[in-house]
Design an enzyme around this catalytic site. Structure first.
Site, PDB file in Angstrom:
ATOM      1  CG  MET A 126      -1.989  -1.123   1.087  1.00 35.94           C
ATOM      2  SD  MET A 126      -3.214  -1.113   2.409  1.00 35.94           S
ATOM      3  CE  MET A 126      -4.210  -2.529   1.920  1.00 35.94           C
ATOM      4  CD  GLU A 128       1.721   4.284  -4.666  1.00 31.14           C
ATOM      5  OE1 GLU A 128       0.999   3.426  -5.181  1.00 31.14           O
ATOM      6  OE2 GLU A 128       1.825   5.454  -5.102  1.00 31.14           O
ATOM      7  CB  SER A 133      -1.351   8.606   6.697  1.00 32.01           C
ATOM      8  OG  SER A 133      -0.454   8.144   7.689  1.00 32.01           O
ATOM      9  CD  GLU A 251      -2.411  -1.445   9.215  1.00 31.78           C
ATOM     10  OE1 GLU A 251      -1.227  -1.154   8.967  1.00 31.78           O
ATOM     11  OE2 GLU A 251      -3.353  -1.240   8.428  1.00 31.78           O
ATOM     12  NE  ARG A 277      25.440  -0.104  36.952  1.00 32.23           N
ATOM     13  CZ  ARG A 277      26.630  -0.377  36.454  1.00 32.23           C
ATOM     14  NH1 ARG A 277      27.045  -1.639  36.423  1.00 32.23           N
ATOM     15  NH2 ARG A 277      27.400   0.576  35.971  1.00 32.23           N
ATOM     16  CD  GLN A 288      10.942  10.492  46.814  1.00 27.15           C
ATOM     17  OE1 GLN A 288      11.260  11.621  46.476  1.00 27.15           O
ATOM     18  NE2 GLN A 288      10.331  10.221  47.970  1.00 27.15           N
ATOM     19  N   GLY A 348      21.360   3.652  32.340  1.00 22.10           N
ATOM     20  CA  GLY A 348      22.606   4.382  32.167  1.00 22.10           C
ATOM     21  C   GLY A 348      23.284   4.033  30.855  1.00 22.10           C
ATOM     22  N   GLY A 373      -0.832   4.075  10.546  1.00 24.17           N
ATOM     23  CA  GLY A 373      -1.333   5.454  10.545  1.00 24.17           C
ATOM     24  C   GLY A 373      -0.613   6.254  11.598  1.00 24.17           C
ATOM     25  CD  GLU A 376       1.987  13.421  13.938  1.00 25.57           C
ATOM     26  OE1 GLU A 376       2.804  13.760  14.808  1.00 25.57           O
ATOM     27  OE2 GLU A 376       2.042  12.316  13.334  1.00 25.57           O
TER      28      GLU A 376
END
Length: 397
Positions: A126, A128, A133, A251, A277, A288, A348, A373, A376
């Site tokens: 679909m 191109e 969209s 979709e 870690r 925190q 990190g 899509g 936006e």
């Protein structure tokens, strides 16, 4: 954590089967496939033997005739391990669905059994270079053969044009191809064809180098005087745009399922990592800031999951509308990208290393704001519904 209630015992058993397959046949090899830019065709055949392709296809076409949740389990288990390579979603959720919904009996019997077995790989043609969209702006043309003999009431079509960003493009055997059969008719001039990749005039371009999803082959496709019979049309002439619109909700739901799964997975990795870690005499999780960042993401991930599962239920009941699907896609995609970014920060410097799954997840995440899509376009769809009948049409619209 809120318990998911949409799955039954048979779905949970299926998940264990799929998970074992993924751990055995995909996880050990995926890093190499990322370097290769493609997965081997043998994987498709193995997945077909396991019943993992096109679970909803009826038994008379070689499938298992199961419900959508069985396909959803396959997608979730792939995304849970960051398996970007196997393009099962395009194959199962889109191409097979188009054939099941709009194909002739002959088309179904020819292609679906092969797709279920993994012998024929499906692709969706679909997008191109000038039409993403905006599917009405297609330039790939299919015209009736001007040299057809007199008396031929249903002449072949001659196709010329190109597609880009086509998942499974390097491997596909069958393509649902969107064309313009009437360039002056706008959306009413779009028609779909079911194209055999062995057809003369079809050519694959290069396997495109991408930011993420590196094990997923993604290609340019070219069509030069490609002759397809009128019987290859999917649906009626000029109905292509209408047919595509009926599948966009499905979709976009699949994109939401993907994002909800990856969000949960990334948070899990980050909790485990930060709990081990150490920095400045304590674990990263003791800070925190770490707790607040992850608590916020966790709360919103649960909300995203609940809404996504609700949308799955709506879809299975035939009630998922385009606006609700757009909301699910938009919210989960944005949270997906935010989660990947914030969690990588907590890793990190190691988070920037490709050997860590979080680095690959970060690169893979960015496509979710475009696929199915753009964000936006989702906002346009939602806003149009909100302001229906309240805004004056703009000049030129």
């Amino acid at each position: 954590m809120i318990e998911r209630t949409i799955f039954r015992e048979e779905h949970n058993m299926w998940r264990e089967t799929v998970r074992k397959f993924v751990e055995r046949e995909i996880v050990p090899f995926h890093a190499q496939w990322e370097e290769d830019g493609i997965v081997p065709r043998e994987l498709w055949l193995k997945a077909g033997q396991e019943g993992m392709l096109c679970c909803t296809v009826p038994e008379k076409y070689g499938g298992l005739g199961l419900d959508y949740l069985f396909d959803a389990v396959v997608f979730e288990e792939l995304w849970r391990v960051g398996a970007s390579g196997p393009g099962f979603l395009i194959h199962t959720d889109l191409v097979a669905t188009y054939i099941m919904s709009f194909g002739t009996e002959e088309q179904k019997r020819h292609w679906l059994p092969k797709m279920v077995r993994g012998e024929a790989i499906g692709s969706l043609g679909m997008t191109e270079p000038h039409a993403g969209s905006d599917l009405k702006a297609l330039r790939t043309r299919a015209i009736r053969d001007p040299d057809a003999p007199p008396g031929d009431n249903d002449p072949d079509f001659i196709v010329n044009g190109q597609k880009v960003f086509i998942s499974n493009g390097q491997m596909c055997d069958v393509i649902v191809l969107a064309t313009k059969t009437d360039s002056a008719a706008g959306a009413q001039g779009v028609s779909l064809f079911l194209v055999d990749a062995a057809t003369p005039g079809f050519n694959r371009g290069k396997n495109l180098a991408k930011l993420g999803m590196k094990a997923q082959d993604t290609s340019e496709l070219f069509f030069e005087d490609m002759r397809v019979p009128a019987s290859a049309m999917l649906g009626g002439e000029g109905e292509g745009f209408k047919l595509m619109m009926t599948k966009l909700s499905q979709e976009r739901l699949a994109q939401a399922v993907r994002s909800a799964t990856v969000i949960e997975t990334i948070i899990g990795w980050t909790v485990d990592y930060t709990a081990e870690r150490r920095a400045f005499g304590q674990t990263i999780a003791d800070f925190q800031n770490t707790q607040f960042v992850l608590a916020d993401l966790k709360a919103r991930s649960v909300m995203a999951r609940v809404f996504t599962d609700h949308c799955i239920t709506l879809f299975m009941d035939g009630k998922l509308d385009s606006v609700t699907a757009a909301m699910a896609k938009m919210v989960t995609a944005e949270l997906h990208c935010e989660t990947a970014d914030k969690c990588l920060q907590l890793f990190g410097g190691w988070g920037y290393m490709w050997e860590y799954p979080i680095a690959r997840a970060y690169a893979d995440a960015r496509i979710v704001k475009i696929a199915g899509g753009s964000i936006e376009i989702m906002k346009v769809i939602i806003a149009r519904e909100m302001f229906k009948g309240k805004l004056k049409p703009r000049k030129g619209n």
